[in-house]
Design an enzyme around this catalytic site. Structure first.
Site, mmCIF file in Angstrom:
data_model
loop_
_atom_site.group_PDB
_atom_site.id
_atom_site.type_symbol
_atom_site.label_atom_id
_atom_site.label_comp_id
_atom_site.label_asym_id
_atom_site.label_seq_id
_atom_site.Cartn_x
_atom_site.Cartn_y
_atom_site.Cartn_z
ATOM 1 N N ILE A 118 0.822 -0.965 -0.463
ATOM 2 C CA ILE A 118 0.327 0.105 0.572
ATOM 3 C C ILE A 118 1.154 1.432 0.210
ATOM 4 O O ILE A 118 0.590 1.974 -0.581
ATOM 5 C CB ILE A 118 -0.595 -0.007 1.160
ATOM 6 C CG1 ILE A 118 -1.396 -1.441 1.789
ATOM 7 C CG2 ILE A 118 -1.778 0.838 1.027
ATOM 8 C CD1 ILE A 118 -2.436 -1.242 2.129
ATOM 9 N N SER A 119 1.707 1.243 0.897
ATOM 10 C CA SER A 119 2.785 2.069 1.339
ATOM 11 C C SER A 119 3.953 1.841 1.694
ATOM 12 O O SER A 119 4.218 1.345 1.848
ATOM 13 C CB SER A 119 2.493 3.407 1.570
ATOM 14 O OG SER A 119 2.133 2.728 3.571
ATOM 15 N N LYS A 120 5.543 2.574 1.805
ATOM 16 C CA LYS A 120 6.321 2.385 2.063
ATOM 17 C C LYS A 120 7.324 4.146 2.979
ATOM 18 O O LYS A 120 7.023 5.054 1.349
ATOM 19 C CB LYS A 120 6.685 1.808 0.598
ATOM 20 C CG LYS A 120 7.245 2.427 -0.491
ATOM 21 C CD LYS A 120 8.150 1.400 -1.330
ATOM 22 C CE LYS A 120 8.440 2.411 -2.598
ATOM 23 N NZ LYS A 120 9.899 1.235 -3.597
ATOM 24 N N ARG B 82 11.081 5.373 4.725
ATOM 25 C CA ARG B 82 11.735 5.159 5.149
ATOM 26 C C ARG B 82 12.177 4.377 6.161
ATOM 27 O O ARG B 82 13.613 3.447 6.289
ATOM 28 C CB ARG B 82 12.514 6.267 5.431
ATOM 29 C CG ARG B 82 13.342 7.788 4.703
ATOM 30 C CD ARG B 82 13.442 8.950 5.605
ATOM 31 N NE ARG B 82 13.006 9.324 6.500
ATOM 32 C CZ ARG B 82 12.547 9.932 7.640
ATOM 33 N NH1 ARG B 82 13.231 11.119 7.782
ATOM 34 N NH2 ARG B 82 11.684 10.855 8.556
ATOM 35 N N GLY C 183 9.795 1.612 7.126
ATOM 36 C CA GLY C 183 9.247 0.152 6.712
ATOM 37 C C GLY C 183 8.498 0.420 5.367
ATOM 38 O O GLY C 183 7.715 1.843 5.078
ATOM 39 N N ASP D 263 1.174 11.952 17.738
ATOM 40 C CA ASP D 263 1.408 12.625 16.304
ATOM 41 C C ASP D 263 -0.099 12.463 15.403
ATOM 42 O O ASP D 263 -0.076 11.763 14.382
ATOM 43 C CB ASP D 263 2.398 11.377 15.766
ATOM 44 C CG ASP D 263 2.273 11.420 14.228
ATOM 45 O OD1 ASP D 263 2.829 12.809 13.828
ATOM 46 O OD2 ASP D 263 3.286 10.621 13.537
#
Length: 744
Positions: free
Chosen positions: A312-314, A316, A318, A440
């Protein structure tokens, strides 16, 4: 005392007694090597002093005194880190330099100990008066014309060099040629007003008798040397014993706390079983027991029943995959698998700790992403949660506009999740819990479910607040820079739960602005393209730029005119502004924000329509909402959280009945697993890792705070300038800590 306490006490005595007997010091005599070292050290320092005086006292034909510069010790650092370098600031003057160059100004210098001469003191060499002085005072002030040399001198022992005086430089020796000398051991103790000489009228033979220094120490010095190591051995040995005892006590206390926690868990287990039995007898839905065994992290590699990974996404640190999870029951479900590398182990442990805490409660709160498991697989750390096909709120708002009804449900559910995390007793939970600070909050960490409700995710920076345990790690400057609160950017956070929660509330206010900015208010309304908060100052602003914009200028994201003029949305705008107030203590809490949003949304009779106009709203003033600090008519919300996800819908107006229904899920997955982005996609803002607290040291010379690395660099530059003769701090005191080693 109970039996366990008695056993612990006996164990402590059995451990400490042998250590005490072993570490008890035995009187020892001074060895011949120690005696010889003392003799050589004193001989060296006295030779240095005699050399200095011989250079100062030289008679010419007229009988006047010719002065040469004293042998100043070399300013350097010790190569051996184990040797302690001692520094002192002394007044400096040289009569020869005064006669040659005309520079007769008295300045100040910093000197350091060196080699085997471990100490350094301030020195004054002066001429003794030749005429008799009519005074009965034992010591007299030395006038400036008598000064021959002012500076510093190294020595091994203060008593042998007459350097015991701290407040003033008082004559301790006299030499042939009418020259006196004094030594002292504190900063600037050889200043003109502090130099004293022996009254020559009380000691008439002082000019004729030379009190030269001996080349060997006296018997008294050697006797004192015999006693010196014995006392220090006692002090050191007792210190070691005390440290060992404290370590043992700390270990025993830690074991006691561990045993106490295990007993509490056992009691909670028994209590849970009793509550589950009572619920079954009453015909209610049975409680769900936390699956602690399933989420325990192990160091040995293991396999999970997860297949069909789709990226799905990556980033720096993981990657996130969509996958299929098949538990022992055989019922397949879609999950999101976050794989972290070794550098993100701390983030993995923090997130796992939060999920462990939430998993201990009887039921899972629907506004928090549902947890499946957390494991170490090979050299990766996996966190498995439920998968939501609409992905994050950031993806939804970036690619779509939404209706007011969709915005209502999104805002209500995400603030509901925040009030659950923050409060000890959340509105719809029914059980006490510990406060959790997310740290966050942003649109990328809020997931959108299929029914347009949201849940808060990504707890890698989150912390559980404990009122009885000091947690200094909460003070770190962490999170995403553009979502940081003013106090976080300024580094002025109070160590209170209210202050930590206020930072999350500020960030949630920015997310609310994102939602409202992409809301279509009526049929002809055209919301602008998606913008991140503070996008006007760049896609990746620095901390300093954000601090100047948010703290100094007090700027906030701008509202478009349609929002300001819209009667319904203007109240949500007001709630948002109260959440991002510059003062943390002036911000409303997450619970208060939820109450106001709930009362506003649920009070509108036409809230089920796709668009709201001023005429279709119930005439309800802002002041009326402000007076309602608790949600009204919350029974439906309580039933919603108490039921399973498929049995009851969210009580907010259903956006799927709108004339402007929600956009479809995002199915745009490429063959390699990446999400298809539009050509004009904005770069993603960088996140700050959870860094340790940087130690700040105050520098008196500049009246500023610096890190230790910055201060070491500044110190090295000052030292180079000093050695090159570029020191311009004449006649002014050198700030303490300007030279030498800086300490906190």
């Amino acid at each position: 005392m109970n039996q366990k306490g008695t056993v612990r006490l006996k164990a402590l005595v059995l451990i400490c007694l042998p250590l005490f007997l072993i570490a008890t010091p035995v009187p020892v005599a001074v060895t011949e090597d120690d005696r010889q070292d003392r003799i050589e050290s004193e001989a060296a320092e006295k030779e240095w002093a005699n050399t200095l005086v011989s250079k100062v006292a030289q008679s010419n034909g007229t009988g006047t005194i010719k002065v040469s510069a004293p042998a100043k010790p070399t300013l350097r650092r010790m190569d051996n880190e184990e040797d302690e370098v001692i520094s002192i600031e002394c007044v400096y003057y040289d009569e020869m330099e005064c006669e040659k160059s005309g520079d007769c100004e008295i300045t100040k210098k910093t000197c350091y100990s060196e080699a085997h001469l471990k100490a350094v003191g301030c020195l004054a060499v002066f001429g003794l008066p030749t005429q008799e002085i009519n005074s009965t005072e034992p010591y007299l002030k030395v006038d400036k014309p008598q000064y021959k040399s002012l500076g510093c001198m190294p020595y091994q022992h203060a008593d042998s060099m007459n350097c015991e005086n701290e407040s003033s430089c008082r004559q301790g020796r006299s030499f042939r040629g009418g020259i006196g000398m004094c030594c002292c051991s504190t900063n600037n103790c050889n200043m003109p007003d502090l130099i004293e000489m022996v009254n020559p009228s009380l000691k008439k033979d002082s000019d004729n008798s030379a009190l030269l220094w001996a080349s060997t120490p006296s018997n008294m010095d050697l006797e004192s040397l015999d006693k010196f190591p014995f006392y220090w051995i006692i002090i050191i040995a007792l210190s070691v014993i005390l440290c060992i005892a404290l370590l043992i006590l700390a270990y025993v206390g830690w074991k006691f706390q561990q045993n106490k926690k295990e007993e509490i868990k056992k009691q909670q287990k028994i209590k849970f079983d009793m509550e589950k039995t009572d619920a079954l007898e009453a015909g209610n839905v049975p409680l769900v027991e936390p699956e602690e065994e399933m989420i325990e992290m192990v160091e040995t590699p293991k396999e999970l029943p997860i297949t069909d990974f789709q990226l799905i996404s990556k980033g720096r640190f993981g990657k996130v995959f969509k996958a299929q999870y098949t538990p022992d029951s055989g019922e397949k479900r879609l999950v999101a698998v976050k794989k972290l590398n070794e550098f993100q182990k701390a983030s993995f442990l923090a997130e796992k700790r939060i999920f462990d805490e939430l998993n201990e409660y009887p039921k899972w709160y629907k506004s928090i992403v549902e947890f499946v498991c957390a494991e170490k697989i090979g050299d990766e750390y996996w966190i498995v949660t439920e998968f939501h096909e609409r992905l994050s709120l950031y993806e939804l708002l970036k690619n779509n506009v939404i209706s007011i009804t969709s915005a209502n449900r999104i805002i209500m559910s995400m603030i509901d999740g925040l009030q659950f995390l923050h409060d000890d007793r959340p509105y719809f939970f029914g059980h006490p819990k510990k406060p959790i600070i997310h740290r966050d909050i942003k649109s990328k960490n809020i997931l959108v479910k299929s029914d347009m409700t949201t849940c808060i995710a990504d707890f890698g920076l989150a912390r559980i607040y404990s009122y009885d345990i000091e947690q200094s790690d909460l003070l770190g400057q962490v999170g995403t820079k553009r979502y940081m609160s003013p106090e976080m950017l300024e580094g002025a956070t109070e160590f209170t739960p209210t202050a930590f929660k206020a930072m999350d509330v500020y960030s949630m206010g920015l997310v609310m602005w994102e939602v409202i900015s992409r809301t279509k208010l009526h049929q002809t309304d055209e919301p602008p393209n998606y913008q991140m908060p503070f996008q006007v100052i760049g896609f990746d602003p620095t901390i300093g730029l954000m601090r100047n914009y948010v703290v100094s200028k007090k700027e906030r994201p701008q509202w478009r005119d349609e929002i300001i003029k819209h009667e319904y949305m203007s109240l949500l705008k007001k709630v948002t502004e109260e959440m991002w107030d510059p003062e943390a203590c002036a911000r409303i809490t997450a619970g208060c924000a939820f109450a106001r949003v709930w009362n506003h949304i649920m009070s509108s009779p036409d809230s089920s329509e796709g668009y709201h106009s001023g005429s279709s709203m119930k005439n309800r003033g802002v002041d009326d909402v402000e007076q309602s600090e608790k949600p009204e008519g919350i029974e439906e919300m309580q039933h919603y959280h108490a039921s399973s996800p498929s049995k009851r819908q969210h009580p907010s107006p259903n956006p799927f009945f709108d004339s402007c229904p929600p956009p479809p899920p995002i199915p745009v997955i490429l063959e390699n697993g990446g999400i298809l982005q539009p050509d004009n996609a904005e770069p993603e803002p960088e996140e700050l890792p959870d860094l340790p607290i940087v130690e700040k040291i105050y520098d008196i010379a500049t009246n500023m705070l610096f890190s230790r690395e910055e201060l070491d660099l500044m110190n090295a530059q000052r030292q180079v300038e000093y050695e090159a003769g570029a020191d311009t701090r004449a006649s002014t005191p050198t700030p303490s800590g300007t030279f030498g080693t800086f300490t906190t």
